[in-house]
Design a protein around this motif. Structure first.
Motif, PDB file in Angstrom:
ATOM      1  N   PHE A  90      50.970  26.958  51.783  1.00 21.07           N
ATOM      2  CA  PHE A  90      50.064  26.691  51.977  1.00 21.07           C
ATOM      3  C   PHE A  90      49.223  27.838  50.932  1.00 21.07           C
ATOM      4  CE2 PHE A  90      46.869  29.362  54.303  1.00 21.07           C
ATOM      5  CZ  PHE A  90      46.017  28.200  54.419  1.00 21.07           C
ATOM      6  N   THR A  91      49.726  29.190  50.281  1.00 23.53           N
ATOM      7  CA  THR A  91      48.787  29.825  49.512  1.00 23.53           C
ATOM      8  C   THR A  91      48.981  28.950  48.245  1.00 23.53           C
ATOM      9  OG1 THR A  91      49.862  31.890  50.745  1.00 23.53           O
ATOM     10  CG2 THR A  91      49.257  32.128  48.247  1.00 23.53           C
ATOM     11  N   GLU A  92      50.397  28.353  47.915  1.00 25.07           N
ATOM     12  CA  GLU A  92      50.132  27.711  46.816  1.00 25.07           C
ATOM     13  C   GLU A  92      49.325  26.214  46.711  1.00 25.07           C
ATOM     14  OE1 GLU A  92      52.892  24.473  44.836  1.00 25.07           O
ATOM     15  OE2 GLU A  92      53.910  26.200  45.414  1.00 25.07           O
ATOM     16  N   ARG A  93      48.401  26.029  47.962  1.00 24.71           N
ATOM     17  CA  ARG A  93      47.799  25.488  47.662  1.00 24.71           C
ATOM     18  C   ARG A  93      46.234  25.372  47.874  1.00 24.71           C
ATOM     19  NH1 ARG A  93      45.104  20.119  47.606  1.00 24.71           N
ATOM     20  NH2 ARG A  93      43.789  19.197  49.377  1.00 24.71           N
ATOM     21  N   VAL A  94      46.025  26.475  48.426  1.00 25.02           N
ATOM     22  CA  VAL A  94      44.730  27.509  48.341  1.00 25.02           C
ATOM     23  C   VAL A  94      44.184  28.150  47.116  1.00 25.02           C
ATOM     24  CG1 VAL A  94      43.738  29.697  49.470  1.00 25.02           C
ATOM     25  CG2 VAL A  94      44.511  28.509  50.756  1.00 25.02           C
ATOM     26  N   LEU A  95      45.366  28.443  46.622  1.00 30.61           N
ATOM     27  CA  LEU A  95      45.884  29.541  44.948  1.00 30.61           C
ATOM     28  C   LEU A  95      44.688  28.007  44.327  1.00 30.61           C
ATOM     29  CD1 LEU A  95      47.838  32.321  44.830  1.00 30.61           C
ATOM     30  CD2 LEU A  95      45.612  32.186  45.477  1.00 30.61           C
ATOM     31  N   GLY A  96      45.431  27.056  43.873  1.00 31.36           N
ATOM     32  CA  GLY A  96      45.362  25.941  43.880  1.00 31.36           C
ATOM     33  C   GLY A  96      43.949  25.710  43.289  1.00 31.36           C
TER      34      GLY A  96
END
Length: 113
Positions: A90-96
């Motif tokens: 989730f964090t990776e997608r949001v930051l991406g």
């Protein structure tokens, strides 16, 4: 015309407390409507909205749009809103997508599990 209700989506858990939203599985367009309902209830019935995304496997555009809208609504209405946990996916997608600020995810604070 016959109207048939869909069975509850198991990827969205409903907590006993209206202000606690638990995101699990895959956040898709299919799950977005139930999530929207949870945000409306949390906004109307709870003093604070907390989001636990620690079990999210993936998050799509519709869910991201709802998170942005919920965050904006909370800010406009002085309604406390925060994440208690977020999965690495989730964090990776949001930051991406550069949406951490827009959805209220504190990227500097390690809440990924």
């Amino acid at each position: 015309m016959t109207l048939m209700l869909s069975p509850p989506d198991p990827s969205l858990e409903v907590d006993a407390e209206p202000g606690v939203i638990i995101l699990t599985g895959h956040g898709t367009t299919v799950t977005a409507d139930a999530l929207r309902t949870q945000f409306v209830i949390a906004s109307d019935c709870a003093a604070t909205t907390t989001i636990d995304a620690s079990e999210m496997l993936s998050v799509g555009q519709a869910v991201l749009q709802l998170l942005i809208a919920a965050r904006r609504d909370a800010a406009l209405n002085d309604h406390p809103y925060h994440f208690t946990a977020a999965s690495a996916a989730f964090t990776e997608r949001v930051l991406g997508c550069q949406l951490a600020d827009a959805i209220g995810l504190d990227a500097g604070k390690d809440i990924s599990l």
